[in-house]
Motif scaffolding. Structure first.
Motif, PDB file in Angstrom:
ATOM      1  N   PRO A 232     -16.058   0.822   7.790  1.00  0.00           N
ATOM      2  CA  PRO A 232     -14.656   0.825   8.196  1.00  0.00           C
ATOM      3  C   PRO A 232     -14.053   2.175   7.844  1.00  0.00           C
ATOM      4  CG  PRO A 232     -14.896  -0.339   6.126  1.00  0.00           C
ATOM      5  CD  PRO A 232     -16.283   0.051   6.562  1.00  0.00           C
ATOM      6  N   LEU A 233     -13.263   2.718   8.730  1.00  0.00           N
ATOM      7  CA  LEU A 233     -12.647   4.024   8.504  1.00  0.00           C
ATOM      8  C   LEU A 233     -11.131   3.859   8.506  1.00  0.00           C
ATOM      9  CD1 LEU A 233     -15.074   6.081  10.726  1.00  0.00           C
ATOM     10  CD2 LEU A 233     -15.172   5.673   8.271  1.00  0.00           C
ATOM     11  N   ALA A 234     -10.501   4.428   7.496  1.00  0.00           N
ATOM     12  CA  ALA A 234      -9.110   4.105   7.225  1.00  0.00           C
ATOM     13  C   ALA A 234      -8.222   5.330   7.131  1.00  0.00           C
ATOM     14  CB  ALA A 234      -9.008   3.307   5.918  1.00  0.00           C
ATOM     15  N   VAL A 235      -6.945   5.108   7.393  1.00  0.00           N
ATOM     16  CA  VAL A 235      -5.919   6.089   7.065  1.00  0.00           C
ATOM     17  C   VAL A 235      -5.797   6.105   5.540  1.00  0.00           C
ATOM     18  CG1 VAL A 235      -3.489   6.717   7.281  1.00  0.00           C
ATOM     19  CG2 VAL A 235      -4.678   5.620   9.203  1.00  0.00           C
ATOM     20  N   ALA A 236      -5.746   7.288   4.957  1.00  0.00           N
ATOM     21  CA  ALA A 236      -5.599   7.413   3.507  1.00  0.00           C
ATOM     22  C   ALA A 236      -4.246   8.034   3.180  1.00  0.00           C
ATOM     23  CB  ALA A 236      -6.719   8.272   2.922  1.00  0.00           C
ATOM     24  N   THR A 237      -3.660   7.577   2.082  1.00  0.00           N
ATOM     25  CA  THR A 237      -2.414   8.156   1.578  1.00  0.00           C
ATOM     26  C   THR A 237      -2.544   8.355   0.072  1.00  0.00           C
ATOM     27  OG1 THR A 237      -1.403   5.989   1.185  1.00  0.00           O
ATOM     28  CG2 THR A 237      -1.038   6.989   3.352  1.00  0.00           C
ATOM     29  N   ASP A 238      -1.690   9.211  -0.467  1.00  0.00           N
ATOM     30  CA  ASP A 238      -1.666   9.387  -1.915  1.00  0.00           C
ATOM     31  C   ASP A 238      -1.057   8.137  -2.543  1.00  0.00           C
ATOM     32  OD1 ASP A 238      -2.392  10.914  -4.043  1.00  0.00           O
ATOM     33  OD2 ASP A 238      -0.761  12.360  -3.875  1.00  0.00           O
ATOM     34  N   LYS A 239      -1.430   7.852  -3.741  1.00  0.00           N
ATOM     35  CA  LYS A 239      -0.921   6.646  -4.390  1.00  0.00           C
ATOM     36  C   LYS A 239       0.566   6.765  -4.728  1.00  0.00           C
ATOM     37  CE  LYS A 239      -4.899   4.324  -6.378  1.00  0.00           C
ATOM     38  NZ  LYS A 239      -4.607   3.102  -5.623  1.00  0.00           N
ATOM     39  N   GLY A 240       1.262   5.632  -4.608  1.00  0.00           N
ATOM     40  CA  GLY A 240       2.608   5.603  -5.155  1.00  0.00           C
ATOM     41  C   GLY A 240       3.738   5.206  -4.248  1.00  0.00           C
ATOM     42  N   ASP A 241       3.523   5.065  -2.927  1.00  0.00           N
ATOM     43  CA  ASP A 241       4.646   4.721  -2.060  1.00  0.00           C
ATOM     44  C   ASP A 241       4.271   3.524  -1.188  1.00  0.00           C
ATOM     45  OD1 ASP A 241       6.794   4.572  -0.291  1.00  0.00           O
ATOM     46  OD2 ASP A 241       7.108   6.737  -0.315  1.00  0.00           O
ATOM     47  N   ASP A 242       4.541   2.334  -1.687  1.00  0.00           N
ATOM     48  CA  ASP A 242       4.207   1.110  -0.961  1.00  0.00           C
ATOM     49  C   ASP A 242       4.976   0.990   0.346  1.00  0.00           C
ATOM     50  OD1 ASP A 242       2.477   0.438  -2.985  1.00  0.00           O
ATOM     51  OD2 ASP A 242       3.903  -0.890  -4.013  1.00  0.00           O
ATOM     52  N   GLU A 243       6.195   1.501   0.358  1.00  0.00           N
ATOM     53  CA  GLU A 243       7.017   1.419   1.570  1.00  0.00           C
ATOM     54  C   GLU A 243       6.422   2.295   2.671  1.00  0.00           C
ATOM     55  OE1 GLU A 243      11.693   1.892   2.991  1.00  0.00           O
ATOM     56  OE2 GLU A 243      11.091   2.437   0.958  1.00  0.00           O
ATOM     57  N   PHE A 244       5.960   3.482   2.311  1.00  0.00           N
ATOM     58  CA  PHE A 244       5.316   4.366   3.272  1.00  0.00           C
ATOM     59  C   PHE A 244       4.018   3.726   3.781  1.00  0.00           C
ATOM     60  CE2 PHE A 244       2.436   8.136   3.978  1.00  0.00           C
ATOM     61  CZ  PHE A 244       3.028   8.561   5.155  1.00  0.00           C
TER      62      PHE A 244
END
Length: 277
Positions: A232-244
């Motif tokens: 599975p290949l995913a969009v990654a984000t930095d930790k810390g913004d659940d709303e984003f």
């Protein structure tokens, strides 16, 4: 899956000495919406996922996915190209907001990154030189196999691959490599394999679309055996913004639901990789 960039990790490492650590936790979405700009990390040399086209513009499946996410958030997309090692290290400090770079959400990466949305699944396959006598995965046992360093393919051959994303298909370790050779990019490995069967390598493990793109570009290769696993290949984000993360997940789910992702996959791969077959 492996993504590389042409900006060296050493340059970023030097920059980190000079840049104070800034907490962006909880503020990413506010910043993106206020600036009307979503900054995405990508790779200029990983076709057909992402690459510089003949007009010196970023193009490819991942790039189109990123543009569509930005469109659905109502903002403009800006693309930058940090190195893969810097992206997967996390602690981006607001330099970019998301990575749409065909990243596998492994347990280790999840310690420093969030993965709000899986957008497609890709078979990890083996390529051999067209003159190879190998006809099955069993024929690769004891052989010298090239992979991109730090990739899921290297972990697979080392038999320590962990992918804990929901819906990940089960897999078994079907190849016992005699030697595993790590390369900076998949293309470097293909370059060695194209020299001849057994000249430097007996096989390369990579994403099936990447192998097919190399064959399309006249590399004397062919696929052997069944895929080792589906990642599975995913969009990654930095930790810390659940709303984003929730906004990204909402946009990607809508792209699944309305067929946009399937259409983009068909456009770039000729097949729908957005669901597990």
């Amino acid at each position: 899956m492996k993504v590389t960039g042409f900006i060296s990790a050493s340059l970023f490492a030097a920059g980190l000495v000079l840049i104070p650590i800034v907490a962006f936790a909880g503020a990413t979405l506010d910043r993106v919406m206020a600036e009307k700009q979503l900054v995405m990390s990508s790779d200029p040399a990983y076709p057909p996922q992402s690459f510089l086209n003949d007009n010196n513009e970023m193009d490819g499946f991942d790039v189109d996915v990123g543009r569509e996410i930005a469109k659905r958030l109502g903002v403009e997309l800006k693309i930058i190209t940090p190195s893969w090692e810097v992206i997967t290290a996390g602690n981006w400090q607001g330099r970019w907001d998301m990575s749409v770079g065909s990243m596998t959400p492994t347990t280790q990466r999840a310690e420093v990154l969030d993965f709000p949305a899986i957008y497609y699944y890709v078979p990890a396959a083996f390529a051999v030189h067209k003159d190879s006598s190998a006809q099955s995965l069993a024929d690769l046992n004891g052989k010298t196999i090239g992979v991109c360093g730090g990739c899921t393919y290297e972990a697979y051959l080392n038999k320590n691959l962990v992918i804990d994303a929901v819906g990940t298909p089960e897999f078994t370790y079907d190849v016992d490599a005699g030697e595993i050779r790590s390369y900076e990019t998949d293309t470097n490995a293909f370059d060695d394999l194209r020299l001849g069967d057994g000249t430097r390598l007996d096989a390369v493990m990579s994403a099936l679309p990447t192998i097919m793109e190399a064959i399309k570009n006249n590399y004397p290769l062919r696929v052997v055996g069944e895929p080792g696993f589906y990642e599975p290949l995913a969009v990654a984000t930095d930790k810390g913004d659940d709303e984003f993360n929730a906004k990204i997940a909402e946009a990607v789910q809508a792209m699944h639901d309305d067929g946009t992702l399937a259409a983009l996959s068909e456009k770039w791969y000729g097949v729908d990789y957005t669901t597990v077959k």
